[in-house]
Design an enzyme around this catalytic site. Structure first.
Site, mmCIF file in Angstrom:
data_model
loop_
_atom_site.group_PDB
_atom_site.id
_atom_site.type_symbol
_atom_site.label_atom_id
_atom_site.label_comp_id
_atom_site.label_asym_id
_atom_site.label_seq_id
_atom_site.Cartn_x
_atom_site.Cartn_y
_atom_site.Cartn_z
ATOM 1 C CB THR A 56 75.212 75.372 37.932
ATOM 2 O OG1 THR A 56 76.158 76.307 37.417
ATOM 3 C CG2 THR A 56 75.798 73.981 37.879
ATOM 4 C CE1 TYR A 144 75.702 85.081 37.822
ATOM 5 C CE2 TYR A 144 73.689 83.784 37.876
ATOM 6 C CZ TYR A 144 74.997 83.941 37.486
ATOM 7 O OH TYR A 144 75.619 82.956 36.766
ATOM 8 C CE LYS A 172 77.525 82.767 40.107
ATOM 9 N NZ LYS A 172 76.638 81.665 39.695
ATOM 10 C CB VAL A 212 79.118 81.456 43.332
ATOM 11 C CG1 VAL A 212 78.029 80.418 43.057
ATOM 12 C CG2 VAL A 212 78.728 82.348 44.499
#
Length: 311
Positions: A56, A144, A172, A212
Site C-alpha cells: 500500500t 509477508y 503477515k 495489518v
C-alpha cells in the site's frame, strides 16, 4: 511464550496496524510533512503500529533514500506511541539486506519482508533468503506471505522451520489458506497478522495477534473496535462491525483497483494527506471516488452507532 489460546503475549508490533500509504506532493515528490500528519492521525485514531513502504505504501516505486527518510520522519511524528515496521522486501537478497540495515538505522522497530517475487525461488532458497536477512540485522522480522502477488507461497512447513530463528517473530498473512495458517499457529509462537481486511475477525478468533489493514488508512478505529469487542466477549458486535465493513473492503480491495489507488482516492476526497499514485498506477476516477465516499460514510455511521449502543 504464548498464552493459553496460543496468541503471543504481547504481540511484537501491537495488535492494530495500518499499512500506511506514502503521501506524495501533486508534483509526485515524497511528502514528508503529509506523512507525519497522516501518521499522527492514524495513531491518534487507534493504530498502535504502522507498516511503512509495504504494498500500500508503493514500495516498488519509491527509492531506497525515500524509504529511509519516511521512517525517520514518521518516527519523529509518532515518537514511541506506535511501532514502525518497515517494508524492505525485494526480489534481491542483497538489496533486501541493505534496506533492512537502512531501516534499522532510520529508527524502525521491525521489518516486513515479502517473499522474493518474479524469480519464484524454491522453498530451500526462500528459507535461506529469510535467514540471511534475519542474521544481518538486529530487528525482528515479519514475513509477508502473499503468493497472489509474489507467485511463491511460504509453505507452512517452511514457516515452522523459520520460527526457530529468534528474530523471525511474525507473519503477515495473505495466503488465503486457513488450514495452513492454523497449522503454523498450532506449532509455533509466530504472531500472525491478518493482511486481508475481510479476514481480520476470522484469524483473530483462531489465535492471530492482530491485523495489518489498508482500510485503516481511512477508518483507523474500525478493526480495533472489532478486536476490542471480541476480547470483551461481545462476539455479536465484533461480527456486526466486520460484516459492516464488507462494502468498503470490497470497493477498496476487490473491485479491480489496487488498495493504494482506492485508499489515496478516499483520503484525498476527505482532505487528508495522500497525493497521487506513481506510475504505472493511475488514480481513481470520479465515479469510483464517489462510491468509496458513500461506503465510507455508511461505515463511519455504523461504527459510531455501535459505539453508542455499547455505551
Amino acid at each position: 511464550m504464548t498464552t493459553d489460546d496460543h496468541r503471543p503475549s504481547p504481540p511484537p508490533f501491537g495488535r492494530a496496524l495500518c499499512a500506511m500509504v506514502t503521501p506524495f506532493t501533486e508534483a509526485g515528490a515524497l511528502d514528508l510533512d503529509g506523512a507525519q500528519r497522516l501518521a499522527d492521525r492514524l495513531v491518534s485514531g487507534g493504530c498502535d503500529g504502522l507498516v511503512l513502504s509495504g504494498t500500500t505504501g508503493e514500495s516498488p516505486t519509491t527509492t531506497d533514500a525515500e524509504k529511509a527518510a519516511l521512517v525517520t520522519a514518521v518516527r519523529e511524528a509518532v515518537g514511541d506511541r506506535a511501532s514502525l515496521v518497515a517494508g524492505v522486501g525485494t526480489a534481491d537478497t542483497r538489496h533486501t539486506v541493505e534496506l533492512a540495515l537502512a531501516a534499522e538505522k532510520a529508527g524502525a522497530d521491525g521489518l516486513l519482508v515479502v517473499a522474493p517475487y518474479y524469480s519464484r525461488p524454491p522453498q530451500d532458497a526462500l528459507e535461506a533468503h529469510f535467514l540471511e536477512i534475519a542474521d544481518a540485522c538486529g530487528l525482528p522480522l515479519a514475513l509477508y506471505d502473499i503468493p497472489g502477488r509474489t507467485g511463491t507461497r511460504i509453505e507452512p512447513d517452511t514457516l515452522v522451520r523459520l520460527a526457530g530463528h529468534p528474530r523471525i517473530v511474525a507473519v503477515k498473512d495473505c495466503s488465503y489458506d486457513l488450514l495452513g495458517t492454523q497449522k503454523v499457529l498450532s506449532r509455533t509462537g509466530l504472531a500472525y497478522y491478518a493482511g486481508c481486511d475481510e479476514q481480520v475477525l476470522a484469524l483473530y478468533a483462531i489465535g492471530a495477534a492482530g491485523y495489518v489493514s489498508t482500510v485503516a488508512n481511512v477508518v483507523p478505529d474500525l478493526f480495533r473496535a472489532v478486536l476490542d469487542a471480541f476480547d470483551a466477549g461481545d462476539t455479536g458486535r465484533a461480527a456486526l462491525l466486520q460484516r459492516g465493513a464488507v462494502p468498503l473492503i470490497e470497493l477498496m480491495m476487490a473491485a479491480g483497483l489496487p488498495g493504494t489507488v482506492t485508499a489515496k482516492a478516499l483520503l484525498g476526497a476527505l482532505g487528508l494527506p495522500a497525493g497521487p499514485v506513481r506510475a504505472p498506477l493511475r488514480g481513481a476516477d470520479r465515479e469510483t471516488t464517489d462510491a468509496l465516499l458513500a461506503a465510507y460514510g455508511r461505515l463511519v455511521r455504523l461504527v459510531a452507532d455501535a459505539g453508542q449502543s455499547q455505551a
